[in-house]
Enzyme design. Structure first.
Site, PDB file in Angstrom:
ATOM      1  N   LYS A  72      10.935  -4.671  -2.709  1.00  0.00           N
ATOM      2  CA  LYS A  72      10.707  -6.029  -2.207  1.00  0.00           C
ATOM      3  C   LYS A  72      11.141  -7.128  -3.191  1.00  0.00           C
ATOM      4  CE  LYS A  72       7.001  -4.891   1.022  1.00  0.00           C
ATOM      5  NZ  LYS A  72       5.679  -5.231   1.536  1.00  0.00           N
ATOM      6  N   ALA A 133      -4.708  -7.362  -7.144  1.00  0.00           N
ATOM      7  CA  ALA A 133      -3.727  -8.344  -7.616  1.00  0.00           C
ATOM      8  C   ALA A 133      -2.337  -7.716  -7.659  1.00  0.00           C
ATOM      9  CB  ALA A 133      -4.137  -8.880  -8.979  1.00  0.00           C
ATOM     10  N   ALA A 136       0.754  -7.210  -2.393  1.00  0.00           N
ATOM     11  CA  ALA A 136       0.151  -7.724  -1.157  1.00  0.00           C
ATOM     12  C   ALA A 136      -0.799  -8.879  -1.476  1.00  0.00           C
ATOM     13  CB  ALA A 136      -0.586  -6.605  -0.431  1.00  0.00           C
TER      14      ALA A 136
END
Ligand code: NAP
Length: 288
Positions: A72, A133, A136
């Site tokens: 990502k 943390a 997402a």
């Protein structure tokens, strides 16, 4: 619905590793069937050079792509443009074809936002808590701030990661003239949360397995939760059970998954997926 692949079929897909378990083909192939679009959505397991994969996909005419773990962030360097929020979050999960290359978006955040709204959960002026943390949680943190939560507590086992997100959110809040007060805490410092009504997002991996507990098990914490959203898809995580036992409403991550897909489909095809098709997608996911 019977899918026919011919010379004009447009290809959509998802790149990640591993990716064989993904529910995304079920979402997108269902929508294409319902909307009579000549499109097919397939998983691409990329084990090598993700940049070569993205540039190759563009040259092959792939109409749109999703991106999942672990790519990502890595895909960003291969894009011609990036949406503002995706840039701030630092993660892209949707590639939209343009004349110059792919433009990147983060529909994880937009999907959760639409899921939260669809459940009638109001964030404006509310105290929000994030457990976790990771990638997402970052997207959830930006969603809470941009919807003007009064406070945002980020709790993580590794506090330095919570502090990093808190720092980026504070910058965002200042630059955009928002009001959210942000605090980073270690997971066991939850008693420092100074509020009686909380909207809590469970963003850790704890709960993925049926044998897992919850990252916080103290009932006093759950007594304060009015709405508890577990990003994990499955029903019955310990977090959801504890939230419900204490009288709060609990939600799974399935609607977030559904809406991140629906928003991606809307971006690829410049349309709005009608409500009755959304209801059909929900049914497909619940049955699958
Ligand atoms: P990630 O970047 O790897 O982050 C993992 C998080 O889980 C970190 O905060 C980590 O804490 C915490 N964690 C892991 N094991 C733990 C343990 N034993 N005790 C306490 N904390 C632990 O993962 P991610 O991509 O953010 O994904 C997080 C979750 O969200 C996953 O369950 C994923 O399935 C879900 N998700 C759902 C959707 C959806 O559409 N519904 C979308 C994306 C993700 P440390 O920093 O201390 O290691």
């Amino acid at each position: 619905m019977h899918m026919v692949v011919d010379g004009n079929t447009k290809v959509l897909g998802i790149i990640g590793n591993p990716v064989r378990h993904t529910k995304s083909p079920a979402i997108h192939n269902y929508i294409s069937g319902e909307l009579n679009k000549n499109m097919i959505y397939v998983p691409f397991e990329v084990t090598g050079d993700v940049k070569a994969a993205v540039l190759g996909a563009y040259e092959l005419g792939i109409h749109g792509m999703n991106v999942t773990v672990p790519y990502k962030t890595d895909v960003i360097e291969s894009l011609c443009d990036i949406d503002d929020m995706a840039k701030r979050i630092g993660a892209v999960n949707t590639l939209v074809r343009t004349d110059k290359g792919y433009k990147g978006y983060n529909t994880d955040m937009l999907g959760l936002e639409r899921a939260v709204f669809s459940e009638g959960i109001e964030l404006n002026g509310k105290v929000t808590v994030l457990l976790g943390a990771g990638g997402a949680a970052r997207a959830v943190a930006f969603m809470c701030a941009r919807n003007n939560a009064s406070k945002l507590y980020i709790l993580n086992r590794t506090i330095s990661k919570a502090e990093e997100i808190a720092c980026d959110i504070k910058k965002f809040v200042n630059e955009e003239g928002l009001n959210t007060q942000v605090t980073a805490l270690a997971m066991d410092e939850y008693e420092k949360i100074d509020a009686e009504e909380l909207i809590c997002f469970q963003c850790t991996k704890v709960g993925l397995s049926e044998d897992d507990g919850a990252v916080i098990e103290d009932k006093n914490f759950y007594n304060k939760i009015t709405h508890g959203v577990d990003l994990i898809y499955r029903e019955g995580t310990k977090f959801a059970v504890l939230t419900r036992e204490a009288g709060g409403k609990a939600y799974t991550g399935l609607k977030m998954l559904m809406y991140q897909g629906i928003i991606a489909y809307e971006l690829w095809n410049d349309l709005k997926v009608p409500d009755e098709v959304v209801a059909g997608v929900e049914k497909v996911l619940n049955e699958g």
